[in-house]
Design an enzyme around this catalytic site. Structure first.
Site, PDB file in Angstrom:
ATOM      1  N   ASN A   1     -45.694  28.497  -2.098  1.00  0.00           N
ATOM      2  CA  ASN A   1     -44.516  27.828  -2.159  1.00  0.00           C
ATOM      3  C   ASN A   1     -43.945  28.451  -3.707  1.00  0.00           C
ATOM      4  OD1 ASN A   1     -42.686  25.691  -1.972  1.00  0.00           O
ATOM      5  ND2 ASN A   1     -44.919  24.816  -1.017  1.00  0.00           N
TER       6      ASN A   1
ATOM      7  N   CYS B   1     -39.991  24.966  -2.905  1.00  0.00           N
ATOM      8  CA  CYS B   1     -39.440  22.981  -2.429  1.00  0.00           C
ATOM      9  C   CYS B   1     -38.678  23.265  -3.272  1.00  0.00           C
ATOM     10  CB  CYS B   1     -41.190  22.949  -2.290  1.00  0.00           C
ATOM     11  SG  CYS B   1     -40.783  21.105  -2.385  1.00  0.00           S
TER      12      CYS B   1
ATOM     13  N   CYS C   1     -12.418  28.749  35.649  1.00  0.00           N
ATOM     14  CA  CYS C   1     -11.349  27.853  34.498  1.00  0.00           C
ATOM     15  C   CYS C   1     -11.295  26.638  35.269  1.00  0.00           C
ATOM     16  CB  CYS C   1     -10.212  28.574  34.253  1.00  0.00           C
ATOM     17  SG  CYS C   1      -9.215  27.882  33.020  1.00  0.00           S
TER      18      CYS C   1
ATOM     19  N   CYS D   1      -9.165  26.166  25.205  1.00  0.00           N
ATOM     20  CA  CYS D   1      -8.367  27.705  24.496  1.00  0.00           C
ATOM     21  C   CYS D   1      -6.673  28.062  23.862  1.00  0.00           C
ATOM     22  CB  CYS D   1      -8.981  28.550  25.501  1.00  0.00           C
ATOM     23  SG  CYS D   1      -8.085  28.346  26.692  1.00  0.00           S
TER      24      CYS D   1
ATOM     25  N   CYS E   1     -10.106  37.995  18.913  1.00  0.00           N
ATOM     26  CA  CYS E   1     -11.071  37.211  17.562  1.00  0.00           C
ATOM     27  C   CYS E   1     -12.551  36.859  18.520  1.00  0.00           C
ATOM     28  CB  CYS E   1      -9.721  36.252  16.769  1.00  0.00           C
ATOM     29  SG  CYS E   1      -9.703  34.825  18.084  1.00  0.00           S
TER      30      CYS E   1
END
Length: 434
Positions: A135, A138, A346, A352, A384
């Site tokens: 570990n 942590c 739609c 949008c 995009c």
């Protein structure tokens, strides 16, 4: 039917779903319940030297909720086991004997000196455990004592301690990495240099989950004070997957076995980690939110998916997505896409249009023939993907790839068919052919 059994470092388990080192793996009764529910393995909650650590006797956890009250993040300030070392070792031995077909990994954290590691390793071997997990991640409580992420943030320490463990134990050594670092490849390389058999990641992220504005104190608090904790849950999954992929595709660590951790809640999450190179996946938050039986849905979902896609076993799908992860400067800048709205599905919500108009490229018409109607304006669309990402109806907005020779209405130029990236782009003053 697909074989979802796992063979990780020679450690066999009936499925790749392991419980991560955390509160769910702190006791014999918990681990037994987990195995009864169907988990393939566990990483026993981190053991340390005696005397055991002292946890706060108050709030240790708090959550970040979505608007529909689903837990998307969990913060904790709990430390390693606060039970005597002998008690843990005896329980580990009993559980492993009762469940020989399940993976039993023991997480360890002791001071950063050779003698401490040399002393504890034989004790773990005697339990019959299958492997150890160091570990080094942590981020709270233990790191202030020079352990946990205080080690994991120093590659030289990682290599040194890993080498000690490889010297003093025959068990496979898995190094658990901290995400609280600039470049996760450095500690992964150090682990490999020290002889690590595998790495696991990510551990929790440094975090403060919130502030109680009525009392003006951080939340949660102990007697009016709080401390940063470790953040996990679904919200950390993208960070975890990036770090897993960085190690999987790094030439210096390629081929190093990985156990994936970070926000895994469904079979699909697990499949994504496997596709990015993981041989097993570790789960904590989902079990703490929904209980141990979620593993049954995970197993059946993964099996059904593999049947549908024709994967016979985990190995056939492991790492398949890794070659698709590239640096930005390698992306094809001649590739062009445009959004497309399916008018049949739609619902005319207009989300949008709002986001494109306000925050993007004003590439969606809102009215046609005097009526509310949303349609892509290809002369402005840059492809995009924002509208696709926020549309509430799946597959209503999709992306269309423009074919070579097709005119891009935004630039007025034909789309080029050949691959070209930033290293050769004419706008790059340091391009390869400059």
């Amino acid at each position: 039917m697909a074989d979802i059994s796992s063979n990780f470092l020679g450690i066999k388990s009936p499925n790749p779903f392991w419980l991560a080192s955390a509160p769910p793996t702190d006791k014999e009764i918990n681990v037994t319940r987990a195995f009864e529910a169907g988990w393939g393995g566990v990483v026993w909650k981190t053991l340390g030297e005696d005397p055991p650590v002292v946890n706060v006797s108050g709030p240790r956890y708090t959550t970040l909720m979505s608007q529909d009250r689903r837990v998307i993040g969990l913060n904790n300030i709990e430390l390693i086991t606060d039970r005597p070392l002998r008690t843990n070792l005896e329980e580990i031995k009993r559980v492993k004997r009762a469940w020989p077909d399940r993976a039993m990994i023991v997480s360890l954290m002791v001071p950063c000196n050779e003698e401490s590691w040399k002393n504890i390793l034989p004790l773990v071997e005697d339990t019959g455990a299958d492997g150890i997990e160091l570990n080094f991640g942590c981020p709270h409580g233990m790191s202030e004592r020079g352990m946990g992420s205080a080690v994991g943030q120093v590659p030289e320490y990682i290599q040194m301690v890993t080498a000690w463990c490889k010297q003093y134990t025959r068990l496979p050594v898995i190094v658990k990495l901290t995400p609280n670092i600039t470049d996760v490849r450095m500690p992964a390389r150090a682990a490999k240099a020290g002889g690590a058999d595998a790495v696991s990641l990510i551990n929790t992220i440094n975090s403060i989950i919130g502030v109680d504005l009525d009392r003006m104190i951080m939340n949660p608090s102990t007697d009016g004070w709080g401390s940063h904790g470790g953040y996990c849950g679904p919200a950390v999954k993208p960070i975890a997957q990036n770090m897993v992929a960085e190690i999987a595709r790094d030439a210096a660590t390629a081929g190093l076995p990985i156990s994936g951790i970070g926000g895994i809640t469904t079979w699909r999450d697990a499949a994504e980690f496997i596709a990015l190179g993981c041989g097993t996946v570790q789960v904590c938050t989902a079990a703490m939110v929904y209980g141990f039986k979620i593993v049954q849905d995970m197993c059946s979902g993964l099996s059904n998916f593999m049947d549908e896609k024709g994967y016979k076993n985990i190995a056939e799908m492991r790492g398949l997505a890794v070659p698709t992860v590239k640096n930005w400067n390698q992306l094809n800048l001649n590739h062009t896409e445009k959004a497309v709205i399916n008018q049949d599905s739609c619902i005319q919500c207009g989300r949008c249009h709002v986001v494109c108009e306000d925050t993007s490229h004003q590439a969606i018409f809102a009215v046609k023939d005097g009526k509310r109607h949303f349609e892509i304006n290809e002369a402005e669309c840059v492809g995009c993907n924002l509208c696709v990402s926020i549309c509430p109806v799946p597959d209503t907005i999709t992306m269309r790839k423009l074919a070579p020779g097709e005119i891009d209405l935004r630039t007025g130029q034909p789309v080029k068919g050949e691959y070209a990236n930033w290293t050769t782009h004419p706008n790059n003053p340091m391009r390869a052919n400059a």
